[in-house]
Write an enzyme that holds these catalytic residues in place. Sequence first.
Site, PDB file in Angstrom:
ATOM      1  N   SER A   1      36.563  40.985  43.108  1.00  0.00           N
ATOM      2  CA  SER A   1      35.913  41.812  44.119  1.00  0.00           C
ATOM      3  C   SER A   1      34.410  41.836  43.876  1.00  0.00           C
ATOM      4  O   SER A   1      33.955  41.712  42.738  1.00  0.00           O
ATOM      5  CB  SER A   1      36.463  43.239  44.043  1.00  0.00           C
ATOM      6  OG  SER A   1      35.685  44.136  44.813  1.00  0.00           O
TER       7      SER A   1
ATOM      8  N   TYR B   1      38.957  50.658  40.202  1.00  0.00           N
ATOM      9  CA  TYR B   1      39.202  49.357  40.846  1.00  0.00           C
ATOM     10  C   TYR B   1      38.111  48.356  40.465  1.00  0.00           C
ATOM     11  O   TYR B   1      38.399  47.228  40.057  1.00  0.00           O
ATOM     12  CB  TYR B   1      39.244  49.535  42.359  1.00  0.00           C
ATOM     13  CG  TYR B   1      39.374  48.243  43.133  1.00  0.00           C
ATOM     14  CD1 TYR B   1      40.604  47.606  43.258  1.00  0.00           C
ATOM     15  CD2 TYR B   1      38.258  47.663  43.747  1.00  0.00           C
ATOM     16  CE1 TYR B   1      40.727  46.419  43.968  1.00  0.00           C
ATOM     17  CE2 TYR B   1      38.377  46.478  44.463  1.00  0.00           C
ATOM     18  CZ  TYR B   1      39.619  45.862  44.571  1.00  0.00           C
ATOM     19  OH  TYR B   1      39.727  44.687  45.269  1.00  0.00           O
TER      20      TYR B   1
ATOM     21  N   LYS C   1      38.374  44.832  38.216  1.00  0.00           N
ATOM     22  CA  LYS C   1      37.988  43.526  38.743  1.00  0.00           C
ATOM     23  C   LYS C   1      36.850  42.917  37.923  1.00  0.00           C
ATOM     24  O   LYS C   1      36.743  41.692  37.805  1.00  0.00           O
ATOM     25  CB  LYS C   1      37.580  43.659  40.214  1.00  0.00           C
ATOM     26  CG  LYS C   1      38.737  43.996  41.147  1.00  0.00           C
ATOM     27  CD  LYS C   1      39.806  42.928  41.140  1.00  0.00           C
ATOM     28  CE  LYS C   1      40.868  43.160  42.202  1.00  0.00           C
ATOM     29  NZ  LYS C   1      41.896  42.107  42.237  1.00  0.00           N
TER      30      LYS C   1
END
Length: 230
Positions: free
Chosen positions: A132, A148, A152
């Site tokens: 990401s 998150y 990533k």
Amino acid sequence: MKTIVVTGASKGIGYETSLKLLNKGHKIIAIARTSKKLTALQKESNSELLIPIASDITSEKSLIQLQKIVSNNHPIDGLINNAGILANKPFMETSEQDWKKIFDVNLHGPVRLIQLLKKYFAEDAHIVNIGSMGGIQGSQKFPGLSAYSASKGALAVLTESLSAEFAADKISVNCLSLGAVQTEMLNKAFPGYKAPVSAKQMGAFIADFVLMGHQFMNGKIIPVSLNNPE
């Protein structure tokens, strides 16, 4: 014809990537948590080259079952670590359990799968980790995505590390750091947000990349975004 493993293949980017590769005539081992969700892919592709597998990449028992299937369909030419989870929650409200769950799927899942499949990879195999923009140092971050983005970011560093470690085996490892893509996961985390890229468009790009990208690069963290962070 190549044999490629795709995780998170029942919807969104994983679904569209799998469909594109099947339409190109490649064998796809499509992994999702439940077989029911893979039915749509089976119907739309209408391909005998699809091997749908209900497997939880965070479960040791599921991975043992997966290994049996892979052992009958090797060598593996490509692995797309696409399965992931996203939670939009302020840092101070993100529990330890939230952190563990997100890292278990987004980081530990790919780690387990790569370790499991390593001996089945073909020479010149290509591992593609789906990262990401939030996991790239220096990029603009979305509030609420601390766990998150951190998971990533760890996946990106793992990519660089494995590219060096697997070089002698001629296995390439790259990470595609995606910007916002219109998926069910994004809509759930950010209701009403409209991404500039569809899952179908991104799936087509990833399908081409897993087939060709490692001919030009290895160990790279590649931003795939029309803007920052979108």
